[in-house]
Enzyme design. Sequence first.
Site, PDB file in Angstrom:
ATOM      1  N   LYS A 154      28.952 -34.761  41.794  1.00 27.47           N
ATOM      2  CA  LYS A 154      30.354 -33.985  42.163  1.00 27.47           C
ATOM      3  C   LYS A 154      30.341 -33.937  42.858  1.00 27.47           C
ATOM      4  O   LYS A 154      29.410 -34.728  44.475  1.00 27.47           O
ATOM      5  CB  LYS A 154      29.303 -32.666  41.507  1.00 27.47           C
ATOM      6  CG  LYS A 154      30.136 -31.739  42.077  1.00 27.47           C
ATOM      7  CD  LYS A 154      29.723 -30.763  41.343  1.00 27.47           C
ATOM      8  CE  LYS A 154      30.497 -29.492  41.568  1.00 27.47           C
ATOM      9  NZ  LYS A 154      30.201 -27.585  41.112  1.00 27.47           N
TER      10      LYS A 154
ATOM     11  N   SER B  67      32.686 -25.464  37.400  1.00 31.00           N
ATOM     12  CA  SER B  67      33.442 -26.479  38.350  1.00 31.00           C
ATOM     13  C   SER B  67      33.520 -27.623  38.306  1.00 31.00           C
ATOM     14  O   SER B  67      33.757 -28.511  39.298  1.00 31.00           O
ATOM     15  CB  SER B  67      32.626 -25.825  39.761  1.00 31.00           C
ATOM     16  OG  SER B  67      31.409 -25.781  40.320  1.00 31.00           O
TER      17      SER B  67
ATOM     18  N   SER C 156      28.237 -23.502  35.836  1.00 30.81           N
ATOM     19  CA  SER C 156      29.528 -24.467  36.244  1.00 30.81           C
ATOM     20  C   SER C 156      28.877 -25.630  36.349  1.00 30.81           C
ATOM     21  O   SER C 156      29.370 -27.490  35.713  1.00 30.81           O
ATOM     22  CB  SER C 156      29.762 -24.741  38.372  1.00 30.81           C
ATOM     23  OG  SER C 156      30.826 -23.738  38.793  1.00 30.81           O
TER      24      SER C 156
END
Lengths: 485, 480, 95
Positions: free
Chosen positions: A78, A153, A177
Site C-alpha cells: 500500500k 482503504s 481497511s
Amino acid sequence: MELHELTIHELHQKLKKREVSSVEATKAVLARIEQVEPHVNAFITVTTDEALKSAEEADKRIAAGEIDTLTGIPVALKDIFLTRGIRTTCGSRILENFVAPYDATSWARLKEHGAVLVGKLNQDEFAMGSSCESSAFGVTRNPWNLECTPGGSSGGSAAAIAARQATATLGTDTGGSIRQPASHCGCVGLKPTYGRVSRYGVIAYASSLDQVGPVTRDVTDCAVLLGAVAGYDPLDSTSVNLPVPDYTKSLVSDVKGVKVGLPKEYYIAGLDPDVKAVMESAIATYSKLGAEFVEISLPHTDYAVATYYLVATAEASSNLARYDGVRFGHRSSAAKSLIEMFAKSRAEGFGPEVKRRIMLGTYALSSGYYDAYYLKAQKVRTLIMQDFLTAFENVDVILTPVAPTPAFRIGEKVNDPLQMYLSDIFTIPVNLAGTCGISVPAGFSTGGLPIGLQLIGRPFGEETILRAAYAFEQATEWHRQKAKI
Amino acid sequence: MKYQAVIGLEVHVQLLTNTKIFCGCSTKFGATPNSQTCPVCLGMPGALPVLNKKVVEYAIRAGLATNCGIAPKSVFARKNYFYPDLPKGYQISQYELPICLSGHLDIEVDGDVKRIGITRIHMEEDAGKLVHADVPGAGDASCVDLNRACTPLLEIVSEPDIRSADEAVAYLKKLHQIVVYLGICDGNMEEGSFRCDANVSVMPVGSDTFGTRTETKNVNSFRFVKQAIEYEIERQIDLIEEGGKVIQETRLFDPNTGVTRSMRGKEEAHDYRYFPDPDLVPLVISNDWVEDVRLSLPELPEAKFRRYQDELGLTAYDAEVLTADRLLARYFESCVALAPQQVKTVANWVMGEVARKLNDEGKGIADCPVTPQLLNALLKLMEAGTISGKIAKTVFDEMWSTGKEPAAIVEEKGLVQVSDTGEIERIIDEVMAANQGQVNEFRSGKEKVFGFFVGQVMRASKGKANPALVNEILLKKLRG
Amino acid sequence: MKITKAEVEHVARLARLELTEQEVETFTGQMDAILAYVDKLNGLETAGIIPTAHAVPMENAFRQDEVAPSIGIDNALANAPDRADNFFRVPKVIE
C-alpha cells in the site's frame, strides 16, 4: 498454473527447487500488471526496474542456498509505507512528488527476507475511506466486477491480489481497511493486535488505531507474511515486546471444541440477504467441523462508528498538520504570506474526504468541545473494549460478517459520508478494542461478488484466528475462485 | 492609587543530554543548519517519537531539587499549532499530567526569606530556529533550521507568588544555580539554554483579585528580566490610571530600547487543542526510580552553604561566595580535601588570588591553570616556612602563567625564605647602621617607626627574610 | 443545527484549510449530520469510566541517550519545496 497465479508457499517451493527464478516470477507478475492494470488501477507506482534488480539479487541469494519463505517473492505495498528512494504518496496530491528518505520497518523486514517490491498500491487518500474512491490517483476497480469498488482503504492491496498482480501485499487497517477490501475482493486479510506490528514508517492516519497487516491469497500466506513483519520495534513506542510465534504452526485444520461467539448485535435485521446467507452457511461449516457456538453480546456495538469517527478524526487532524508545505509535499504557488502558504497548500493538496475528517477532528478537539466529543469518545472506547474482554471470557473466537453488504458500486456512497462510514460498522469495534481480526473468503453474492467472514480473536490471539480461518479454508473452496479478468 | 504587581514565571531549561528528546540526533550547539536532523525531528511522514530516558531522569532531578512531588504516572500531550519552525504542526509536551507537581523555592530579598511556589515542571520538545538574514539566496524570505527542533526542555512554572522584579530575579538566579548544580543544564542564557517568560499583572494594594496579565516572552538575561518586568508593571499602571484596560496578550521585550511590545499576529487564533499523544505511552515512575535519582543528586547550593558554615567553620559571607558557582565550590572542596587543616587559608586563597586572576582574565574556574594540587603545594611551602605569604603571591602569579610546580619556581628564582638568624641579624645591623636617626627616634618612644625598619629589612632581603624572625630580632635590637 | 457556517469557518482557520464558499456550505451540512449522529454517545452514562488512549495497556518505552547518525543535510532537504543554502525557505515570518 502461471507464475503470477501462485501463492507465496507455492512459488517458494518452485524457487527452492530451482524450477523457476525470482526474475522469471517477477517478470510474470510485472507482465500481469501491465495486462490488467488499465482495467483495475490497483497501483500508484509500478517499480519495474527496482523489482528486476532485487529479483536478481534474490536469485543470487537462492543460488547461495540462502532462501527463506519470502526470498524472491514479488510483493506490493500500500502506498502508505515509506520505501526509501521510491515515491510514496499515501494516495494524496499533497505527497505526489514525495520520495521517501527511509524505509518503513515492515518493508525493511520484508527486504531482509529478500522479498521483491513490484509496486506501490492505490488506497483512499491517507487511508480515509472505504472504497478507494478518495485517492488522488483514480479509483481502483474491483476485479470481480469493474463497476464496483474494491473496498478500502487498502483497496489496491486487495484488488492486486484478486487480479493476481502481486503474490502478496501489505495493507493497513484503522477501521477495517484491510478486512473490508479483502472481503470485497475474495482475499484473506488480517488486522493484527495493536502493537503487534511496528507502525514506524507507515504514514499515520489515526495513531491509536492504525495497524499493518497482510492481504494474501490464502491463510497460509497470511501466516507467513504476518510472521515476517510482526515483532517489537524500538522505533515505535507502541510496538509490544512480546515474542513472535511461528504462525505457520497454527495452520492446523481442527476446530473441534473451539468455542465460537456469535454476537447478536452483528446479526441484525438490516443485514444484506447475501451476506446473511453466507454467514449461515459458514456457521453450518464450522458446526460440521465440530466448533461449538455461543450467543454473546457486545452491547456497545451501536456506538462504535460514532466513537471511531471522533477518535480517528481527532488524531488525524493532528497527524496531518505536518503537511504544511515547509519541508516536503505540495506548496501552493499562489501563496504570498505564511498563513496563505499553510492554508492554500493544504487546500490544494488534500481531497474532500481528508478535509472533512480534518475539520471534524479539529472541531472535536477544539476548546469547549473536547470533553463532549473527544473525551466522551475515549470513554465509550473503554466500554467497547470491555465488551470484548467480557466476551472472551466465554469464547475463543468471535464470528461475524466483515461488512453489511458486498462491494458497492463506484459512486454509490461518495456524496453521503455518513452512509460510507456506517459500512465499517462490523470492523471498527475491533480497532477500538485494539484486538485482532481476519477476513476469510466465505462465499459469493447472487451478483457474483465475493463475501468474507470475520474471525475476531483475543488481544495477541492471532494464532487462534489463523487456526480457525485455516480450518474453514481447508473445508471450503472459496479461496480457489478466480476473478475473471 | 497604589498598585501591587503579581508575577509568575515560566522558565524553559534546555537539558544537557547528548541527544534529542525523541530521536538520536545530537544536540550540540552551532552545527551546520539542518545537519542534526532525522525523519523524527523533521516531522517526516511515518516517523515516530521514542522518549530519551535521560530526559526523564533529569526531570526527576529538577523536581526533587525544587521540592516537587514526582507523579507516579504522567502523559505526553500534543500542543497543536502551525508555525514554520514546528515540524509536525504540534509540539509534544505535557499538559494534564506533568511529571512534577507542587514544589517551592525559598528566595532571599533584602534579608527577608520568601517561599515561591512551583506549580509544575513538565518535559517538552523545543522548536527549530528561524533565521531572517544573512542566508545566501534567501532574499526577502525566512529560513528554517531544524537542528534545535526536538531538543529536550523542562518548563518550570511558578505560582504567581512573586511581587517585584527583584524577587523575580532572585527566584531565577536561585533556579539557575540549581539546574546548573544538578548538571542538567549548562545555564548558558545567551545561547538560550535558560530562558524565561514573565506573566505580569497589577492590582490595587489590598485587593485579592488579580488583574489581567500579559506574557512577556523569551527574556534572556537576569538584567533584562528586571527591566522587562519593571517596564511592564509601569506600563500597566499607567494604562489603568489613564482609564485604559490591560489586554491579555503576548509581548516581546526589546533589549535595545528596554520596552515590551505586543506580538499580535503570531497566531491568528489560539486554540492548542491539547490531547494525549497516541504515539507515546504513559510514563510510569516507580518509587525506587525516584529514590535512586534522589541518592544520585549532588549536594545542592543551600545544603552546601549550611555545611560550609557548620562543618568548615566559614563565615556566611565566605560560604555564599564559595557556593555561588558549582565549579568554584568543587575546586574549593578539592583544595580542602588536600589540606583539611587549612580550610580558612584555602578559602582566602580561592576567594582572593584565584578569584582575582580569573576576574582579571575574564575566565571561569574551569579554565583555572593552577590546579588544586598546585595550589596545595604552594600552601605547603608557606606552611613549612620555605616562603613567606608575600613571596607566595609572586610564586602564584608565576604558576598561573607557566603552570610550573611552585617548588621549581622558588628554586629557579631563589625565593627560599631566609630563616637563618645570623643572616637576618647581619641585615638588621646594616639597616640600623644606615638609619641611625630613626633608631634614636624609636628609642625616644616613637615606636611607629618600627614599620619603617621592617620594610627596610624586607627590601634588603629581597622579600625573602622570614617576617616573624625579622620582627622578633628587630624588636630586640632596637630596644637594645 | 449542531454546527453553524461561522463555526465551520473558524475550524477551517484553526486547521489552516482555505475553503471555498461552496466547501463551507457542503461541510456545514455534512458535519451537522455527522455531529447529529455522534450525539448518540450522549445517551451513554460514562461517569467514572476511565478514557482509553491505547486499547493495549502500555507504559515506559525509552531509548538510551546515545547519538545515532542524522540523515544528512541533503536527505533532510531533498523533498523541500523551496530551499536556500542549507535551510528550508518560507515566506517572510513577521514576529
